[in-house]
Design a protein around this motif. Structure first.
Motif, PDB file in Angstrom:
ATOM      1  N   PRO A 161       1.653 -28.931  20.982  1.00  0.00           N
ATOM      2  CA  PRO A 161       1.383 -28.946  22.422  1.00  0.00           C
ATOM      3  C   PRO A 161       2.556 -28.417  23.253  1.00  0.00           C
ATOM      4  O   PRO A 161       2.346 -27.757  24.268  1.00  0.00           O
ATOM      5  N   ALA A 162       3.792 -28.715  22.818  1.00  0.00           N
ATOM      6  CA  ALA A 162       4.958 -28.277  23.593  1.00  0.00           C
ATOM      7  C   ALA A 162       5.065 -26.766  23.687  1.00  0.00           C
ATOM      8  O   ALA A 162       5.777 -26.243  24.536  1.00  0.00           O
ATOM      9  N   GLN A 163       4.354 -26.058  22.803  1.00  0.00           N
ATOM     10  CA  GLN A 163       4.440 -24.598  22.828  1.00  0.00           C
ATOM     11  C   GLN A 163       3.408 -23.976  23.766  1.00  0.00           C
ATOM     12  O   GLN A 163       3.376 -22.765  23.921  1.00  0.00           O
ATOM     13  N   LEU A 164       2.564 -24.796  24.357  1.00  0.00           N
ATOM     14  CA  LEU A 164       1.484 -24.262  25.191  1.00  0.00           C
ATOM     15  C   LEU A 164       1.818 -24.319  26.676  1.00  0.00           C
ATOM     16  O   LEU A 164       2.641 -25.120  27.105  1.00  0.00           O
ATOM     17  N   SER A 165       1.127 -23.477  27.439  1.00  0.00           N
ATOM     18  CA  SER A 165       1.258 -23.534  28.900  1.00  0.00           C
ATOM     19  C   SER A 165       0.368 -24.664  29.429  1.00  0.00           C
ATOM     20  O   SER A 165      -0.467 -25.199  28.700  1.00  0.00           O
ATOM     21  N   GLY A 166       0.539 -24.993  30.699  1.00  0.00           N
ATOM     22  CA  GLY A 166      -0.241 -26.077  31.296  1.00  0.00           C
ATOM     23  C   GLY A 166      -1.747 -25.862  31.171  1.00  0.00           C
ATOM     24  O   GLY A 166      -2.481 -26.773  30.793  1.00  0.00           O
ATOM     25  N   GLY A 167      -2.184 -24.654  31.453  1.00  0.00           N
ATOM     26  CA  GLY A 167      -3.614 -24.359  31.389  1.00  0.00           C
ATOM     27  C   GLY A 167      -4.142 -24.504  29.968  1.00  0.00           C
ATOM     28  O   GLY A 167      -5.233 -25.040  29.745  1.00  0.00           O
ATOM     29  N   GLN A 168      -3.332 -24.049  28.999  1.00  0.00           N
ATOM     30  CA  GLN A 168      -3.748 -24.172  27.597  1.00  0.00           C
ATOM     31  C   GLN A 168      -3.815 -25.631  27.184  1.00  0.00           C
ATOM     32  O   GLN A 168      -4.727 -26.057  26.485  1.00  0.00           O
ATOM     33  N   LYS A 169      -2.836 -26.420  27.675  1.00  0.00           N
ATOM     34  CA  LYS A 169      -2.845 -27.846  27.333  1.00  0.00           C
ATOM     35  C   LYS A 169      -4.117 -28.505  27.849  1.00  0.00           C
ATOM     36  O   LYS A 169      -4.729 -29.325  27.175  1.00  0.00           O
ATOM     37  N   GLN A 170      -4.511 -28.130  29.075  1.00  0.00           N
ATOM     38  CA  GLN A 170      -5.708 -28.747  29.624  1.00  0.00           C
ATOM     39  C   GLN A 170      -6.943 -28.312  28.850  1.00  0.00           C
ATOM     40  O   GLN A 170      -7.884 -29.087  28.683  1.00  0.00           O
ATOM     41  N   ARG A 171      -6.925 -27.082  28.327  1.00  0.00           N
ATOM     42  CA  ARG A 171      -8.049 -26.639  27.498  1.00  0.00           C
ATOM     43  C   ARG A 171      -8.138 -27.480  26.228  1.00  0.00           C
ATOM     44  O   ARG A 171      -9.229 -27.827  25.783  1.00  0.00           O
ATOM     45  N   VAL A 172      -6.974 -27.782  25.660  1.00  0.00           N
ATOM     46  CA  VAL A 172      -6.965 -28.652  24.478  1.00  0.00           C
ATOM     47  C   VAL A 172      -7.528 -30.018  24.869  1.00  0.00           C
ATOM     48  O   VAL A 172      -8.348 -30.603  24.152  1.00  0.00           O
ATOM     49  N   GLY A 173      -7.095 -30.502  26.048  1.00  0.00           N
ATOM     50  CA  GLY A 173      -7.597 -31.784  26.539  1.00  0.00           C
ATOM     51  C   GLY A 173      -9.117 -31.766  26.668  1.00  0.00           C
ATOM     52  O   GLY A 173      -9.791 -32.738  26.328  1.00  0.00           O
ATOM     53  N   ILE A 174      -9.647 -30.648  27.141  1.00  0.00           N
ATOM     54  CA  ILE A 174     -11.101 -30.533  27.306  1.00  0.00           C
ATOM     55  C   ILE A 174     -11.791 -30.490  25.941  1.00  0.00           C
ATOM     56  O   ILE A 174     -12.782 -31.182  25.709  1.00  0.00           O
ATOM     57  N   ALA A 175     -11.205 -29.709  25.015  1.00  0.00           N
ATOM     58  CA  ALA A 175     -11.779 -29.635  23.663  1.00  0.00           C
ATOM     59  C   ALA A 175     -11.809 -31.029  23.040  1.00  0.00           C
ATOM     60  O   ALA A 175     -12.794 -31.446  22.419  1.00  0.00           O
ATOM     61  N   ARG A 176     -10.731 -31.772  23.224  1.00  0.00           N
ATOM     62  CA  ARG A 176     -10.632 -33.120  22.671  1.00  0.00           C
ATOM     63  C   ARG A 176     -11.688 -34.037  23.298  1.00  0.00           C
ATOM     64  O   ARG A 176     -12.324 -34.830  22.614  1.00  0.00           O
ATOM     65  N   ALA A 177     -11.884 -33.870  24.603  1.00  0.00           N
ATOM     66  CA  ALA A 177     -12.855 -34.719  25.297  1.00  0.00           C
ATOM     67  C   ALA A 177     -14.277 -34.427  24.826  1.00  0.00           C
ATOM     68  O   ALA A 177     -15.152 -35.273  24.942  1.00  0.00           O
ATOM     69  N   LEU A 178     -14.493 -33.209  24.300  1.00  0.00           N
ATOM     70  CA  LEU A 178     -15.846 -32.837  23.893  1.00  0.00           C
ATOM     71  C   LEU A 178     -16.145 -33.215  22.444  1.00  0.00           C
ATOM     72  O   LEU A 178     -17.276 -33.084  21.979  1.00  0.00           O
ATOM     73  N   ALA A 179     -15.125 -33.700  21.735  1.00  0.00           N
ATOM     74  CA  ALA A 179     -15.275 -33.920  20.295  1.00  0.00           C
ATOM     75  C   ALA A 179     -16.363 -34.926  19.956  1.00  0.00           C
ATOM     76  O   ALA A 179     -17.024 -34.805  18.931  1.00  0.00           O
ATOM     77  N   GLY A 180     -16.575 -35.897  20.794  1.00  0.00           N
ATOM     78  CA  GLY A 180     -17.593 -36.912  20.498  1.00  0.00           C
ATOM     79  C   GLY A 180     -18.986 -36.526  20.982  1.00  0.00           C
ATOM     80  O   GLY A 180     -19.832 -37.396  21.128  1.00  0.00           O
ATOM     81  N   ASP A 181     -19.208 -35.245  21.246  1.00  0.00           N
ATOM     82  CA  ASP A 181     -20.474 -34.762  21.806  1.00  0.00           C
ATOM     83  C   ASP A 181     -20.917 -35.594  22.999  1.00  0.00           C
ATOM     84  O   ASP A 181     -22.015 -36.165  23.016  1.00  0.00           O
ATOM     85  N   PRO A 182     -20.067 -35.675  24.011  1.00  0.00           N
ATOM     86  CA  PRO A 182     -20.402 -36.549  25.135  1.00  0.00           C
ATOM     87  C   PRO A 182     -21.483 -35.935  26.014  1.00  0.00           C
ATOM     88  O   PRO A 182     -21.677 -34.726  26.021  1.00  0.00           O
ATOM     89  N   LYS A 183     -22.163 -36.805  26.714  1.00  0.00           N
ATOM     90  CA  LYS A 183     -23.138 -36.370  27.705  1.00  0.00           C
ATOM     91  C   LYS A 183     -22.458 -36.239  29.051  1.00  0.00           C
ATOM     92  O   LYS A 183     -22.892 -35.531  29.931  1.00  0.00           O
ATOM     93  N   VAL A 184     -21.382 -37.008  29.168  1.00  0.00           N
ATOM     94  CA  VAL A 184     -20.697 -37.126  30.442  1.00  0.00           C
ATOM     95  C   VAL A 184     -19.221 -36.822  30.247  1.00  0.00           C
ATOM     96  O   VAL A 184     -18.619 -37.247  29.269  1.00  0.00           O
ATOM     97  N   LEU A 185     -18.666 -36.054  31.175  1.00  0.00           N
ATOM     98  CA  LEU A 185     -17.236 -35.781  31.133  1.00  0.00           C
ATOM     99  C   LEU A 185     -16.619 -36.315  32.423  1.00  0.00           C
ATOM    100  O   LEU A 185     -17.095 -36.023  33.517  1.00  0.00           O
TER     101      LEU A 185
END
Lengths: 378, 223
Positions: A161-185
């Motif tokens: 994570p330390a090698q990523l820019s802020g926008g990339q970090k948030q994309r990782v955060g979004i990918a992580r949030a989607l891992a459980g196949d959520p209906k709601v974010l």
């Protein structure tokens, strides 16, 4: 533009509510004093929509979003997400039981400061929720890669994570949030730590996910631009209460709506003398028709335009204009009726109470004060 | 004393010291790590917030921390005898050494774990993780560099404690230094003991620093 409008989900029909809060109240006790962060909040977020909650810091937005997945225990009131009453699952103690944990795993959450584990690679971070769900190793890796592809970071799986820019970090955060196949974010100020350009791209990603996956998004933000660019509906919070809420188009058509005014601020001088100043909001078809020139011709009056703006809100063209008509309001009832008849929202500038209290009254007072002191000096 | 005379004594002393420090380090980690984590979890606003337990654990740690080690060793003699059967020798010394070092290490663990950003705890909870997941997937891995640094300090403290234990019946370099250096005025032997102890401490410190550097490299490769 009508094509784009129909391509958008038919949200103006009654969507099935995915998040409903009823009488949600949160009181913090600090040093013997009670602080009410949420004061009876009723929120209805419909399936497939992007719902924005705006308000100043301290308005209770953060408490609200944390109460939705019960990271904060509401003092009273209920939270129902996707038909499940989470407040009933919570139990009495401060610890989350298995049922609540399972429900949480189906609600994704992204954070202002990303909250990635620096001790894990990008892929490791996305795998974490899958580990919690007990997904076997190989399947975890496959799913994590797929999600990273979805957010455009397939090449960065092995990075830290330390090698990523802020926008990339948030994309990782979004990918992580989607891992459980959520209906709601749930998005807690997800773009507030990002620069405008990166904000743009993260918002675009959220909107794509909303459309592709039918993901319902509840976001809190203090940036009106976020609401303007991706939200279907919005609510304004103040002192722990929801002051206004509704679809953006509905709010824009509501005379005296504070949110509409904030979304679409209009300049121009305040009314004075023998003129009538009105704020006109165009939306939908009316935005394209030459109504002002029709008005001028039909009633043979001179219309001055004091301020105007066009913008795209929730994918629709919306215009707002402050115009001046000669004569008092009583003389202009007919022309104003003409505009209303043609589907425009017309408000008398500075006349509604809300308008008076927020902007003009405060800005007028100092002037009066200055005049008085000048007179006294004489 | 000649070098050939000193050599076997020094070697035996070093082996005993390493034996005592090694075992007591193991026991200290097993005891201090959970204690330190519990101190954070039971604190106000923690996942297992419990005022009574927190106060009790805090009191135990404070008592352990405030007793001078030499007093603790003597005070624990009956307990040690009960546990090991004797209060003499390196195995017996492991008992007071561990009990002395556990509160010390627990405080260092507490500090390290407290430094972990609360947002990460929130993130794990939002994914549906429980307290165990928070501890093992977020708190401990994130605090690992600080934990290793704390362990290094603890091991060095144990080396110094073991020398004190040597004064009251434990074997090891401390006891040899007292017997030969203090009671027999063997300056040469005293110097040799100092050199060996210095070497042990230096190696431990370098090793610990190396591991910390390795672990925190990934966190410092910031753009």
């Amino acid at each position: 533009m009508p094509g784009a409008a129909t391509a958008r989900r038919a949200l103006d029909s009654d969507g099935h509510p995915v998040i409903t809060t009823t009488g949600l109240t949160k009181v913090y006790r600090s040093r013997g004093r009670d602080v009410t962060a949420l004061d009876g909040v009723d929120l209805h977020v419909r399936e497939g929509e992007i719902f924005g909650v705006v308000g100043r810091s301290g308005a209770g937005k953060s408490s609200l979003i944390r109460c939705v997945n019960l990271l904060e225990r509401p003092t009273s009131g209920t939270v129902v997400v996707d038909g499940q009453d989470l407040t009933a699952l919570a139990g009495r103690g401060p610890r989350a039981g298995a049922a609540l944990r399972r429900a949480r795993s189906r609600i994704g959450m992204v954070f202002q400061h990303f909250n990635l584990l620096s001790s894990r690679t990008v892929q490791g971070n996305v795998e974490l929720p899958l580990e919690i769900l007990g997904v076997p190793g190989r399947e975890r890796a496959r799913k994590a890669r797929e999600l990273l592809g979805l957010v455009g970071l397939a090449d960065h799986a092995r990075a830290w994570p330390a090698q990523l820019s802020g926008g990339q970090k948030q994309r990782v955060g979004i990918a992580r949030a989607l891992a459980g196949d959520p209906k709601v974010l749930l998005s807690d100020e997800a773009t507030s730590a990002l620069d405008p350009e990166t904000t743009r791209s993260v918002l675009d990603l959220l909107r794509d996910l909303n459309r592709q996956l039918g993901l319902t998004i509840l976001l809190i933000t203090h940036e009106m631009d976020v609401v303007k660019s991706i939200c279907d509906s919005a609510a304004l919070m103040r002192d722990g209460k929801v002051v206004e809420s509704g679809t953006l188009s509905g709010l824009l058509a509501t005379p005296g709506s504070e949110l509409a005014r904030e979304l679409f601020p209009l300049g121009g001088p305040p009314p004075e003398g023998d003129h009538t100043v009105v704020d006109v909001t165009f939306h939908g078809d009316s935005a394209a028709r030459p109504l002002i020139s029709q008005l001028s011709r039909t009633y043979d009056i001179d219309v001055s335009i004091l301020g105007a703006a066009m913008d795209t809100i929730a994918g629709r063209q919306v215009g707002r204009m402050r115009i001046e008509l000669p004569g008092r309001f009583e003389d202009n009832v007919v022309p104003i009726g003409f505009l209303r008849e043609r589907g425009l929202t017309v408000e008398l500038a500075g006349s509604t109470e809300a308008a008076g209290t927020t902007g003009s009254a405060e800005s007028v007072k100092p002037v009066e004060f200055v005049e008085k002191t000048v007179e006294e000096a004489r | 004393m000649t070098w050939p005379e000193m050599q076997p004594i020094l070697i035996q002393g070093t082996i005993d010291t390493l034996y005592m420090v090694g075992w007591s380090t193991l026991v200290t980690v097993l005891g201090g790590l959970p204690l330190g984590v519990l101190l954070v979890l039971t604190d106000r606003g923690g996942l297992l917030a419990n005022k009574t337990v927190n106060k009790a654990l805090g009191a135990v740690v404070n008592v352990g921390r405030s007793l001078p080690f030499i007093v603790l060793v003597v005070a624990l003699i009956p307990f040690t005898r009960l546990l090991i059967g004797t209060s003499i020798g390196p195995t017996a010394a492991v008992v007071p050494l561990s009990i002395g070092a556990i509160p010390f290490f627990a405080r260092l663990v507490e500090t390290a774990v407290r430094e972990v950003d609360h947002g990460l705890v929130e993130a794990v909870l939002s994914m549906g993780g429980g307290t165990g997941t928070v501890v093992f997937k977020a708190l401990l891995p994130q605090a690992l560099p600080s934990l290793v640094a704390g362990l290094t300090t603890t091991v060095i403290t144990l080396v110094s404690y073991s020398a004190m234990a040597g004064a009251v019946g434990a074997e090891g370099l401390g006891s040899k230094a007292i017997t030969y250096g203090y009671q027999r005025f063997e300056t040469g032997f005293m110097i040799a003991t100092v050199v060996v102890l210095l070497a042990i401490v230096t190696v431990v410190q370098l090793l610990g620093d190396g591991v910390v550097r390795l672990l925190s490299r990934r966190e410092r490769t910031a753009s």
